[in-house]
Scaffold this motif. Structure first.
Motif, mmCIF file in Angstrom:
data_model
loop_
_atom_site.group_PDB
_atom_site.id
_atom_site.type_symbol
_atom_site.label_atom_id
_atom_site.label_comp_id
_atom_site.label_asym_id
_atom_site.label_seq_id
_atom_site.Cartn_x
_atom_site.Cartn_y
_atom_site.Cartn_z
ATOM 1 N N THR A 73 0.889 -1.196 0.099
ATOM 2 C CA THR A 73 0.044 0.136 0.013
ATOM 3 C C THR A 73 0.776 1.384 0.213
ATOM 4 O O THR A 73 2.007 1.391 0.615
ATOM 5 N N HIS A 74 0.560 2.136 -0.765
ATOM 6 C CA HIS A 74 1.229 3.362 -0.814
ATOM 7 C C HIS A 74 0.238 4.596 -0.894
ATOM 8 O O HIS A 74 -0.914 4.467 -0.981
ATOM 9 N N CYS A 108 5.310 9.259 -0.159
ATOM 10 C CA CYS A 108 4.544 8.192 0.330
ATOM 11 C C CYS A 108 4.446 8.244 1.978
ATOM 12 O O CYS A 108 5.332 8.079 2.521
ATOM 13 N N ILE A 110 3.488 6.099 3.920
ATOM 14 C CA ILE A 110 3.886 4.842 4.703
ATOM 15 C C ILE A 110 5.444 4.512 4.450
ATOM 16 O O ILE A 110 5.947 4.176 5.341
ATOM 17 N N HIS A 111 5.857 5.014 3.241
ATOM 18 C CA HIS A 111 7.318 4.912 3.108
ATOM 19 C C HIS A 111 7.848 6.385 2.588
ATOM 20 O O HIS A 111 7.906 6.612 1.609
ATOM 21 N N MET A 114 10.117 7.416 -0.115
ATOM 22 C CA MET A 114 9.642 7.455 -1.736
ATOM 23 C C MET A 114 9.288 8.816 -1.845
ATOM 24 O O MET A 114 8.232 9.408 -1.332
HETATM 25 CU CU LIG Z 1 4.775 3.566 -0.129
#
Ligand SMILES: [Cu+2]
Length: 121
Positions: A73-74, A108, A110-111, A114
């Motif tokens: 998921t992004h 992103c 979540i990350h 990115m």
């Molecule tokens: Cu992500």
């Protein structure tokens, strides 16, 4: 002794990352013609824990569509709050129309490593 532990950790991290990316090697040969003045759709794929293309140049009035092409998921979230896709699962898309020229960096949630850029001219 300590060096061995570090090496083991590095190998572990490397294999974890490879595992996350997975075998989904989607090489869609999509060429973007960037010569038109008319509003057009521009696509950013999210794949391999990265936005592709990382930098996209569009014209004012153009719409950008993000598509998450992998199982992780992004999100596509603008640093300045101009847009926020929310969570995108595999195959989900998000579109935003840019009405003001400028450079929009996004990431992103979540990350956070990115990151990518939309340049609106
Ligand atoms: Cu992500």
């Amino acid at each position: 002794m300590k060096q061995n532990a570090l090496l083991t950790l590095a190998l572990l991290l490397a294999s974890t990352m490879i595992g996350c990316i997975g075998g989904d090697d989607d090489t869609s040969s999509e060429t973007t013609d960037d010569d038109g003045e008319t509003p057009q759709s521009n696509n950013v794929d999210i794949t391999g824990f990265a936005f592709s293309p990382e930098t996209l140049t569009i014209s004012v009035g153009d719409t950008v569509t993000w598509t998450n092409k992998e199982s992780a998921t992004h999100t596509a979230t603008a640093d300045d709050g101009e847009f926020d896709s929310g969570n995108l699962g595999n195959g989900d898309t998000f579109s935003h129309t840019f009405t003001t020229a400028g450079t929009y960096t996004y990431y992103c949630k979540i990350h956070p490593s990115m990151t990518a850029t939309i340049i609106v001219e």
